[in-house]
Design a protein around this motif. Structure first.
Motif, PDB file in Angstrom:
ATOM      1  N   ASP A  24     -14.750 -78.570 -22.920  1.00 19.68           N
ATOM      2  CA  ASP A  24     -14.444 -78.807 -21.767  1.00 19.68           C
ATOM      3  C   ASP A  24     -14.647 -79.533 -20.794  1.00 19.68           C
ATOM      4  O   ASP A  24     -14.846 -79.424 -19.200  1.00 19.68           O
ATOM      5  CB  ASP A  24     -14.307 -77.231 -21.127  1.00 19.68           C
ATOM      6  CG  ASP A  24     -15.804 -77.084 -20.357  1.00 19.68           C
ATOM      7  OD1 ASP A  24     -16.895 -77.145 -21.024  1.00 19.68           O
ATOM      8  OD2 ASP A  24     -15.948 -75.894 -19.295  1.00 19.68           O
ATOM      9  N   LEU A 126     -14.190 -79.523 -16.301  1.00 21.81           N
ATOM     10  CA  LEU A 126     -13.165 -79.794 -16.527  1.00 21.81           C
ATOM     11  C   LEU A 126     -12.765 -79.211 -14.437  1.00 21.81           C
ATOM     12  O   LEU A 126     -11.914 -79.460 -13.502  1.00 21.81           O
ATOM     13  CB  LEU A 126     -11.974 -79.412 -16.974  1.00 21.81           C
ATOM     14  CG  LEU A 126     -11.762 -80.748 -18.250  1.00 21.81           C
ATOM     15  CD1 LEU A 126     -10.692 -79.792 -19.516  1.00 21.81           C
ATOM     16  CD2 LEU A 126     -11.790 -81.956 -18.105  1.00 21.81           C
ATOM     17  N   ALA A 127     -13.463 -78.067 -14.469  1.00 22.46           N
ATOM     18  CA  ALA A 127     -13.082 -76.929 -13.175  1.00 22.46           C
ATOM     19  C   ALA A 127     -13.944 -78.622 -12.229  1.00 22.46           C
ATOM     20  O   ALA A 127     -13.666 -77.806 -10.817  1.00 22.46           O
ATOM     21  CB  ALA A 127     -13.578 -75.930 -13.636  1.00 22.46           C
ATOM     22  N   ARG A 143      -4.757 -86.749 -12.412  1.00 20.15           N
ATOM     23  CA  ARG A 143      -3.841 -85.310 -11.545  1.00 20.15           C
ATOM     24  C   ARG A 143      -3.238 -84.630 -12.912  1.00 20.15           C
ATOM     25  O   ARG A 143      -2.723 -83.983 -13.214  1.00 20.15           O
ATOM     26  CB  ARG A 143      -3.065 -85.084 -10.527  1.00 20.15           C
ATOM     27  CG  ARG A 143      -4.339 -85.560  -9.242  1.00 20.15           C
ATOM     28  CD  ARG A 143      -3.653 -84.898  -8.009  1.00 20.15           C
ATOM     29  NE  ARG A 143      -2.628 -86.245  -7.770  1.00 20.15           N
ATOM     30  CZ  ARG A 143      -3.200 -87.275  -7.094  1.00 20.15           C
ATOM     31  NH1 ARG A 143      -4.475 -87.636  -6.786  1.00 20.15           N
ATOM     32  NH2 ARG A 143      -2.434 -88.520  -7.054  1.00 20.15           N
ATOM     33  N   LEU A 146      -5.677 -84.070 -16.388  1.00 15.42           N
ATOM     34  CA  LEU A 146      -5.875 -82.380 -15.398  1.00 15.42           C
ATOM     35  C   LEU A 146      -4.550 -81.500 -15.834  1.00 15.42           C
ATOM     36  O   LEU A 146      -4.574 -80.056 -16.094  1.00 15.42           O
ATOM     37  CB  LEU A 146      -6.856 -82.203 -14.502  1.00 15.42           C
ATOM     38  CG  LEU A 146      -7.660 -82.222 -14.302  1.00 15.42           C
ATOM     39  CD1 LEU A 146      -8.002 -82.693 -12.840  1.00 15.42           C
ATOM     40  CD2 LEU A 146      -8.951 -82.243 -15.579  1.00 15.42           C
ATOM     41  N   ARG A 147      -3.009 -81.432 -15.717  1.00 17.80           N
ATOM     42  CA  ARG A 147      -2.302 -80.788 -15.484  1.00 17.80           C
ATOM     43  C   ARG A 147      -1.922 -80.580 -16.957  1.00 17.80           C
ATOM     44  O   ARG A 147      -1.766 -79.856 -17.492  1.00 17.80           O
ATOM     45  CB  ARG A 147      -0.998 -81.403 -14.761  1.00 17.80           C
ATOM     46  CG  ARG A 147      -0.745 -80.852 -13.198  1.00 17.80           C
ATOM     47  CD  ARG A 147       0.632 -81.399 -12.724  1.00 17.80           C
ATOM     48  NE  ARG A 147       1.090 -83.094 -12.858  1.00 17.80           N
ATOM     49  CZ  ARG A 147       0.780 -83.996 -12.273  1.00 17.80           C
ATOM     50  NH1 ARG A 147      -0.194 -83.734 -11.064  1.00 17.80           N
ATOM     51  NH2 ARG A 147       0.783 -85.267 -12.640  1.00 17.80           N
ATOM     52  N   ARG A 149      -3.924 -80.714 -19.582  1.00 12.96           N
ATOM     53  CA  ARG A 149      -5.054 -80.342 -19.677  1.00 12.96           C
ATOM     54  C   ARG A 149      -4.366 -78.355 -19.520  1.00 12.96           C
ATOM     55  O   ARG A 149      -4.923 -77.686 -20.680  1.00 12.96           O
ATOM     56  CB  ARG A 149      -6.375 -80.412 -19.502  1.00 12.96           C
ATOM     57  CG  ARG A 149      -6.560 -81.610 -20.333  1.00 12.96           C
ATOM     58  CD  ARG A 149      -7.523 -81.927 -21.660  1.00 12.96           C
ATOM     59  NE  ARG A 149      -7.910 -80.640 -22.011  1.00 12.96           N
ATOM     60  CZ  ARG A 149      -8.329 -80.471 -23.322  1.00 12.96           C
ATOM     61  NH1 ARG A 149      -7.821 -81.365 -24.465  1.00 12.96           N
ATOM     62  NH2 ARG A 149      -8.745 -79.410 -22.937  1.00 12.96           N
ATOM     63  N   ALA A 150      -3.792 -78.414 -18.651  1.00 14.50           N
ATOM     64  CA  ALA A 150      -3.223 -75.863 -18.367  1.00 14.50           C
ATOM     65  C   ALA A 150      -2.796 -75.997 -18.928  1.00 14.50           C
ATOM     66  O   ALA A 150      -2.470 -75.224 -19.455  1.00 14.50           O
ATOM     67  CB  ALA A 150      -3.937 -76.361 -16.978  1.00 14.50           C
ATOM     68  N   ALA A 151      -1.156 -77.082 -19.546  1.00 14.25           N
ATOM     69  CA  ALA A 151      -0.277 -76.625 -19.778  1.00 14.25           C
ATOM     70  C   ALA A 151      -0.965 -76.279 -21.029  1.00 14.25           C
ATOM     71  O   ALA A 151      -0.066 -75.733 -21.327  1.00 14.25           O
ATOM     72  CB  ALA A 151       0.316 -77.269 -19.515  1.00 14.25           C
ATOM     73  N   GLY A 153      -3.673 -75.320 -22.433  1.00  9.52           N
ATOM     74  CA  GLY A 153      -4.275 -74.101 -22.582  1.00  9.52           C
ATOM     75  C   GLY A 153      -5.293 -73.886 -23.364  1.00  9.52           C
ATOM     76  O   GLY A 153      -6.092 -73.717 -23.453  1.00  9.52           O
TER      77      GLY A 153
END
Length: 153
Positions: A24, A126-127, A143, A146-147, A149-151, A153
């Motif tokens: 991460d 990443l945070a 941005r 990061l979107r 990566r968040a999608a 999971g």
């Protein structure tokens, strides 16, 4: 009859940027104080393609990452395209952001050329990436990264 002014000629260049993850953590590098454009700001490794147009893009990003941060990588697919104009307005850069897998993890600045103007490579959770002062052209790309990566999971 209106007067027309001619704009200075624009050169089109291509660049690649490597988004290298270790778990991460994302590898960021700081622009050195000697950088003529963005001193002290952060970015990811990579650079403009300065060889023949028939050069292999995977070899290019491998070489850029090796020279800038001393890592061996496996280049992955691009996930974002963007562009910017270099100060002075004569050079437009079209860039591809690529997911890259590290083969090695120990960073080193020993292979840099003087024109790299990079210092302080850092594996950043990443945070925490959003808290770094990124070069402006990289902010929307980060941005998007990061979107994604968040999608994922």
């Amino acid at each position: 009859m209106p007067a027309f002014t001619t704009a200075p000629p624009t050169t089109l260049e291509f660049a690649q940027k490597a988004f290298i993850l270790d778990g991460d953590r994302l590898l960021l590098v700081r622009k050195a104080a000697s950088d003529p454009y963005q001193p002290g700001r952060w970015e990811v490794p990579g650079g403009r393609l300065e060889v023949a147009a028939d050069a292999d893009l995977d070899d290019h990003i491998r070489r850029e990452v090796w020279e800038e941060v001393g890592l061996r990588i496996d280049p992955g697919p691009p996930f974002h395209l963007w562009q910017w104009v270099m100060p002075g307005g004569r050079v437009r850069v079209v860039a591809a952001a690529r997911h890259c897998r590290p083969v090695t993890l120990e960073v080193s600045l020993a292979n840099q050329t003087p024109s790299d103007h990079l210092c302080e490579p850092r594996w950043v959770p990443l945070a925490e990436v959003a808290g770094f002062d990124l070069i402006p052209s990289l902010r929307p790309v980060m941005r998007a990264f990061l979107r994604l990566r968040a999608a994922a999971g």
